[in-house]
Design a protein around this motif. Structure first.
Motif, mmCIF file in Angstrom:
data_model
loop_
_atom_site.group_PDB
_atom_site.id
_atom_site.type_symbol
_atom_site.label_atom_id
_atom_site.label_comp_id
_atom_site.label_asym_id
_atom_site.label_seq_id
_atom_site.Cartn_x
_atom_site.Cartn_y
_atom_site.Cartn_z
ATOM 1 N N ASN A 212 2.832 13.665 -2.999
ATOM 2 C CA ASN A 212 2.726 12.930 -1.729
ATOM 3 C C ASN A 212 2.985 11.433 -1.950
ATOM 4 O O ASN A 212 2.795 10.917 -3.043
ATOM 5 C CB ASN A 212 1.351 13.144 -1.096
ATOM 6 N N GLY A 213 3.385 10.758 -0.885
ATOM 7 C CA GLY A 213 3.624 9.312 -0.974
ATOM 8 C C GLY A 213 4.986 8.955 -0.408
ATOM 9 O O GLY A 213 5.785 9.847 -0.091
ATOM 10 N N VAL A 214 5.243 7.669 -0.274
ATOM 11 C CA VAL A 214 6.547 7.178 0.204
ATOM 12 C C VAL A 214 6.985 6.038 -0.707
ATOM 13 O O VAL A 214 6.155 5.288 -1.218
ATOM 14 C CB VAL A 214 6.478 6.682 1.679
ATOM 15 N N SER A 251 -3.353 12.135 -4.104
ATOM 16 C CA SER A 251 -2.640 12.864 -3.081
ATOM 17 C C SER A 251 -3.054 12.426 -1.668
ATOM 18 O O SER A 251 -2.213 12.271 -0.774
ATOM 19 C CB SER A 251 -2.883 14.353 -3.294
ATOM 20 N N GLY A 254 -1.403 9.287 -0.889
ATOM 21 C CA GLY A 254 0.003 9.564 -0.571
ATOM 22 C C GLY A 254 0.175 10.141 0.827
ATOM 23 O O GLY A 254 1.110 9.776 1.546
ATOM 24 N N VAL A 255 -0.731 11.037 1.227
ATOM 25 C CA VAL A 255 -0.665 11.611 2.578
ATOM 26 C C VAL A 255 -0.876 10.500 3.618
ATOM 27 O O VAL A 255 -0.152 10.414 4.618
ATOM 28 C CB VAL A 255 -1.710 12.742 2.763
ATOM 29 N N GLU A 258 2.295 8.656 3.947
ATOM 30 C CA GLU A 258 3.306 9.409 4.706
ATOM 31 C C GLU A 258 3.041 9.296 6.205
ATOM 32 O O GLU A 258 3.962 9.095 7.009
ATOM 33 C CB GLU A 258 3.286 10.888 4.294
ATOM 34 N N MET A 261 3.806 5.821 7.391
ATOM 35 C CA MET A 261 5.252 5.559 7.425
ATOM 36 C C MET A 261 5.871 6.009 8.742
ATOM 37 O O MET A 261 6.890 5.452 9.174
ATOM 38 C CB MET A 261 5.904 6.296 6.241
ATOM 39 N N GLU A 262 5.253 7.013 9.374
ATOM 40 C CA GLU A 262 5.790 7.500 10.657
ATOM 41 C C GLU A 262 5.641 6.449 11.755
ATOM 42 O O GLU A 262 6.313 6.508 12.778
ATOM 43 C CB GLU A 262 5.087 8.804 11.060
ATOM 44 N N ARG A 289 -0.340 18.846 4.598
ATOM 45 C CA ARG A 289 0.547 17.881 3.937
ATOM 46 C C ARG A 289 0.419 17.861 2.423
ATOM 47 O O ARG A 289 1.346 17.436 1.719
ATOM 48 C CB ARG A 289 0.199 16.470 4.411
#
Ligand SMILES: Nc1ncnc2c1ncn2[C@@H]1O[C@H](COP(=O)(O)OP(=O)(O)OP(=O)(O)O)[C@@H](O)[C@H]1O
Ligand SMILES: Cc1ncsc1CCO
Ligand SMILES: [Mg+2]
Length: 296
Positions: A212-214, A251, A254-255, A258, A261-262, A289
């Motif tokens: 997970n992550g961006v 994780s 990271g979620v 994510e 980021m949306e 996720r």
């Protein structure tokens, strides 16, 4: 005595090393992460952070959003009063000074004596002999977890300043540091996590990956520092399963990234939305996720 990489072995002579944690099936990680996040939210553990001046704000806000209670107390004069009562300690050498190092050593010793877990973030360990020696000394005080980027883990595992290291940012991929992480874990007795596009977490035997992550997280300073503090919070509520707690913390962070980021249009708004997403994270979103898997 095992002196691999020049680091003293962690198990006292004659003691049989603890077996690796039992393997959690890949489809159970989401449930496990939610269980630990709920524990964290209900217990609100007190996390002391002796950290760099760049990271303090993000680190404290990430801890609060997750449900923990941060305290950035770092004076040597306060450690004997305060540190025995914390639930976990996070030590980060990002803007290391002589005074800061004395506090870090004292706090890690007090935490260890009080049976409180502590985590190490060896920021830019290859930048100077001062940093490398500081980290090698801190390793003797038995961190429960070490989290760094790939360059940091490669440097610390070799106990030598590596060439082509760039400062606080990594010049290597996380996969390049997995074997070094295993070796560092065995020599230090700590769970070792390497962050990157995939985070790898190891107890020296088992390796787990967290996907997970961006990538935009790399454009926000101190996201690595903040996730190390989050690891401290997670291991404080599950000290006997430090590998699982570490993987869940990475994780979940990271979620949250994510989800953030949306809504984000760049690094500054991602920072804000990440914190909001972590605060509002629910079971359904987390479980659907989470992308954690056994590597070996
Ligand atoms: N390419 C990537 N894709 C997705 N997530 C990433 C990527 N690179 C890093 N991350 C995530 O960003 C966070 C910070 O990891 P990073 O490796 O950049 O730490 P760091 O270099 O120690 O950061 P800092 O020193 O700025 O605190 C981790 O949660 C990691 O999973
Ligand atoms: C930019 C920076 N310099 C020292 S610590 C730090 C925060 C990221 O590690
Ligand atoms: Mg870092």
């Amino acid at each position: 005595m095992d002196t691999q990489n020049g680091i003293t072995a962690t198990a006292p002579a004659g003691k049989i090393p603890e077996p690796p944690e039992p393997h959690l099936p890949d489809d159970q990680w989401g449930r496990r992460a939610w269980e630990l996040l709920q524990k964290l939210r209900s217990r609100a553990p007190l996390i002391q952070c002796i950290t760099n001046v760049v990271s303090m704000d993000l680190m404290a806000n990430v801890l609060l959003a997750a449900g923990a209670s941060p305290a950035m107390l770092s004076s040597l004069n306060e450690i004997s009063d305060f540190t025995p009562g914390v639930d976990a300690l996070c030590i980060n050498i990002g803007t290391l000074s002589e005074d800061g190092l004395a506090s870090m050593r004292a706090a890690a010793s007090v935490a260890a004596e009080a049976g409180r877990p502590w985590v190490l973030d060896p920021v830019a360990v290859s930048a100077s002999d001062f940093r490398m020696e500081a980290c090698l000394g801190l390793l003797e005080l038995r961190p429960a977890v070490i989290r760094g980027n790939a360059s940091e883990i490669l440097g610390l595992a070799s106990a030598r300043r590596i060439r082509n290291s760039k400062g606080v940012d990594s010049s290597h991929q996380s996969l390049d540091a997995v074997e070094a992480a295993k070796s560092l874990s065995r020599s230090s007795g700590a769970i070792v996590a390497v962050s990157g596009a995939v985070d790898y977490i190891t107890d020296g035997h088992t390796v787990v990956g967290a996907r997970n992550g961006v990538s935009m997280l790399q454009k926000i300073t101190a996201t690595g520092c903040a996730v190390t503090a989050l690891i401290a919070a997670f291991i404080s509520v599950e000290p006997l399963s430090a590998l699982e707690a570490t993987a869940c913390a990475l994780s979940i962070f990271g979620v949250a990234a994510e989800l953030g980021m949306e809504m984000a249009t760049g690094p500054a708004s991602l920072r804000m939305h990440l914190i909001d997403s972590l605060d509002g994270l629910n079971e359904h979103v987390l479980v659907s996720r989470m992308n954690v898997f056994r590597v070996s």
